[in-house]
Design an enzyme around this catalytic site. Sequence first.
Site, short mmCIF file in Angstrom:
data_model
loop_
_atom_site.label_atom_id
_atom_site.label_comp_id
_atom_site.label_asym_id
_atom_site.label_seq_id
_atom_site.Cartn_x
_atom_site.Cartn_y
_atom_site.Cartn_z
N ASP A 297 0.84 -1.19 0.00
CA ASP A 297 0.00 0.00 0.00
C ASP A 297 0.88 1.24 0.00
O ASP A 297 1.79 1.37 0.82
CB ASP A 297 -0.91 -0.02 1.23
CG ASP A 297 -2.18 0.77 1.00
OD1 ASP A 297 -2.47 1.10 -0.16
OD2 ASP A 297 -2.88 1.06 1.98
N HIS B 35 -4.67 13.55 1.49
CA HIS B 35 -4.89 12.61 2.59
C HIS B 35 -3.69 12.63 3.55
O HIS B 35 -3.86 12.68 4.77
CB HIS B 35 -5.10 11.20 2.03
CG HIS B 35 -5.08 10.12 3.09
ND1 HIS B 35 -6.13 9.91 3.95
CD2 HIS B 35 -4.13 9.20 3.42
CE1 HIS B 35 -5.84 8.90 4.77
NE2 HIS B 35 -4.63 8.45 4.47
N ARG C 292 0.14 14.14 13.80
CA ARG C 292 1.34 14.93 14.11
C ARG C 292 1.06 16.38 13.75
O ARG C 292 1.55 16.90 12.74
CB ARG C 292 2.54 14.46 13.26
CG ARG C 292 3.06 13.05 13.51
CD ARG C 292 4.15 12.69 12.48
NE ARG C 292 3.67 12.87 11.12
CZ ARG C 292 2.97 11.96 10.44
NH1 ARG C 292 2.68 10.80 10.99
NH2 ARG C 292 2.54 12.21 9.22
N ASP D 4 -9.29 0.07 1.99
CA ASP D 4 -8.33 -0.38 3.00
C ASP D 4 -8.90 -0.05 4.38
O ASP D 4 -8.52 0.93 5.02
CB ASP D 4 -7.00 0.35 2.76
CG ASP D 4 -5.90 -0.13 3.67
OD1 ASP D 4 -5.93 -1.31 4.07
OD2 ASP D 4 -5.00 0.68 3.98
#
Lengths: 435, 435
Positions: free
Chosen positions: A133, A140, A149, A239
Amino acid sequence: MSRPVVDHTHAPDLKTWVEGANGHADFPVQNLPLGVFSPRGGDARIGVAIGDFILDVRAAFGAGLLPGQSAEALEARTLNTYMGLPASQRRALRHALSALLTEDANAAKVQPLLHPAADCTMHLPAQIGDYTDFYVGIHHAMNVGALFRPENPLLPNYKHVPIGYHGRASSIRVSGTPVVRPNGQTKAPTAEAPSFGPTKRLDYELEIGVWIGAGNELGQPIRIEDALNHVAGFCLLNDWSARDFQAWEYQPLGPFLAKNFMSTISPWVITIEAMAPFFVAQKARPQGDPQPLPYIWDEADQAGGALSVDLKVSITSEAMRKDGVAAMQLSEGPATNMYWTVAQIVTHHASNGCNLNPGDLLGSGTISAPERSGFGSLMEITRGGAEPVEIPGGVRTFAEDGDQIALSARATADGYVSIGFGPCEAIIKPALPLA
Amino acid sequence: MSRPVVDHTHAPDLKTWVEGANGHADFPVQNLPLGVFSPRGGDARIGVAIGDFILDVRAAFGAGLLPGQSAEALEARTLNTYMGLPASQRRALRHALSALLTEDANAAKVQPLLHPAADCTMHLPAQIGDYTDFYVGIHHAMNVGALFRPENPLLPNYKHVPIGYHGRASSIRVSGTPVVRPNGQTKAPTAEAPSFGPTKRLDYELEIGVWIGAGNELGQPIRIEDALNHVAGFCLLNDWSARDFQAWEYQPLGPFLAKNFMSTISPWVITIEAMAPFFVAQKARPQGDPQPLPYIWDEADQAGGALSVDLKVSITSEAMRKDGVAAMQLSEGPATNMYWTVAQIVTHHASNGCNLNPGDLLGSGTISAPERSGFGSLMEITRGGAEPVEIPGGVRTFAEDGDQIALSARATADGYVSIGFGPCEAIIKPALPLA
């Protein structure tokens, strides 16, 4: 650059004799996606979608309707061998299938080999050796980075390295397979100790999947000019992600149990040959961004290696289904928000000699648009759960049991018949009770 | 807890009639590891190592010497089917092989089915569906953490979550396959921009591999008490690493091209049945450490789920080989430095419903001892290259072209014949020239 060429099989005025297939939203005769299906009471075999029907490719080959094609590829129970064929052979199959389905002279012989798609069961199209992946959706990466973060949303490597990681191949399932809410370890920042139980932050991720075609030997990199010769086709990929597990486990080696409980793919391989009209110029790299290193830079790829595909996600809750309320769209955006092209991720993956095999699957990573209406996950839409989204009869921060999440994709280009990727959907089942 | 039992096949006075095998360092008759080999001019088949010979298990089955065993398992070209057998059937095979090789009455029939190991080619023992690498060597985690994150070497999740990530299955090779120095992207902290070229910090990682036996269905976790029923055996694993690639690429999704260019494993599956005498109490979790959550906690596993295995690494440079200088030991330490047991990592992996399959491979992660003489990678031994290690005729910070790195393992227990894991070694070849 090795992009496939547009030919007579893409002609907008090309018609099929198959009933109802001309003008079909996903599978007009310009598409011809391959998959593996079982007709009612039959075993798994290769087929091609045409309108609301599936042509039994194995049977067509057996009946002598596809002369010169590879028996090993077309009589198999997966598409791995087909995927590994040279591009010229894959193109020849497309031409032969197009002829079978467009020339009236073939109708009488081919008609008996069509099955109504509604009567068929779809399977994984390939045995997936390895699943990787990537993380090429820059919006995104910025949205999620800001949540994980805040001080450092986009890391310094992002615009130099196509970031990727290995995922779980064994738990990839086709559209329609329910996803069970996973149990796992979480620790809220304020909690003293972690706990184990059903995820409270179940999310989807809207991705494009890339099917690897011809592989490379261990130790032999793939030049970027050749990269698309190693791609067999595309699919949709959800996913599924447990965001609370992810936050607690992902340092320092990356996501693990937050992702590997299941991934959903659409069953049809949209061949790279079918996609020929839908390659466009790369737009997601703003002027002034650092120029990538030469091994992943190809002007022709920049000029025509991005995908003109419109991506959508919708939700249907259990209550909505009960009340007959139609699915509600959660997002829509273009795949041109991929910061790295398909050729770049393939080349980067093999740049250290890592060997790719036919039937390997690469995920793009979540593709989000810059604006909220195009965010490719609930995590982004609700800003980590802080801004719930309204749906008919309720609100959502993350996905709830009974919700059906459906991805869809449509490739479009001026002057060409648009094609769809077919369904990529799953209903969420409750977690197993803890022992 | 489901640990296999010690029985007559482990008796220290058990002798084989095979010439030179009694007292063999790795493969006495108490070991009986399974692998896949080709005799000179022959195809791949299953065999068992005994001393300096390999018994052709397929031929023994074909000759009727293993009645009641599974043809599907023993006539296959990989051990996947064998690995997926119920533990009782795997134990029955061990008993039958032990009888063939210890009872003098069998010698005449079995002797012709032995091949000198030196004449055989070893293959991967299984088709590896998915490969997962853990991080259970706590001293390694602290050593490496201190280099990557001096302010924060051991992250808060470490003592709660068995950290792991998915690795690359396609590039796993058996002992003896050369490893090509990979090209890749690096950026020194002081450099303005990244560059692409051969890694300057090629390292090995000393790990134990765990072969998954019986799998679990997607969505169905594995209870810790049952976890070892899902393990078929063990091997050595060298998780080759390019430390400079790793430092630049690993945030935020973990190691990728730094690791997936190749991993080396030892070809013999040291069965869990063979390991029965070598399970000991868990020692790596100091008193006062947080108690793990119940799903990964089993008192019996703590009392007897750790591995009494001594691990070593040695190096032989090209110059040493030329001069006939013997390999130099780089490190030695016990596998009891694993903070999490094998049962804990198996159970954690499946705790979210992730399905494991026969022939999946789990790596322990690098196993280091607390002291430098037991550090399991050059990164640790040389403190990131700052403290070179002397070898005959030179020094090393990281591995150089022509170096052969060899891992070895020996399971020991008072009152039992110790067994070895066989070779796990590879020579480093120069990087491919850049295009």
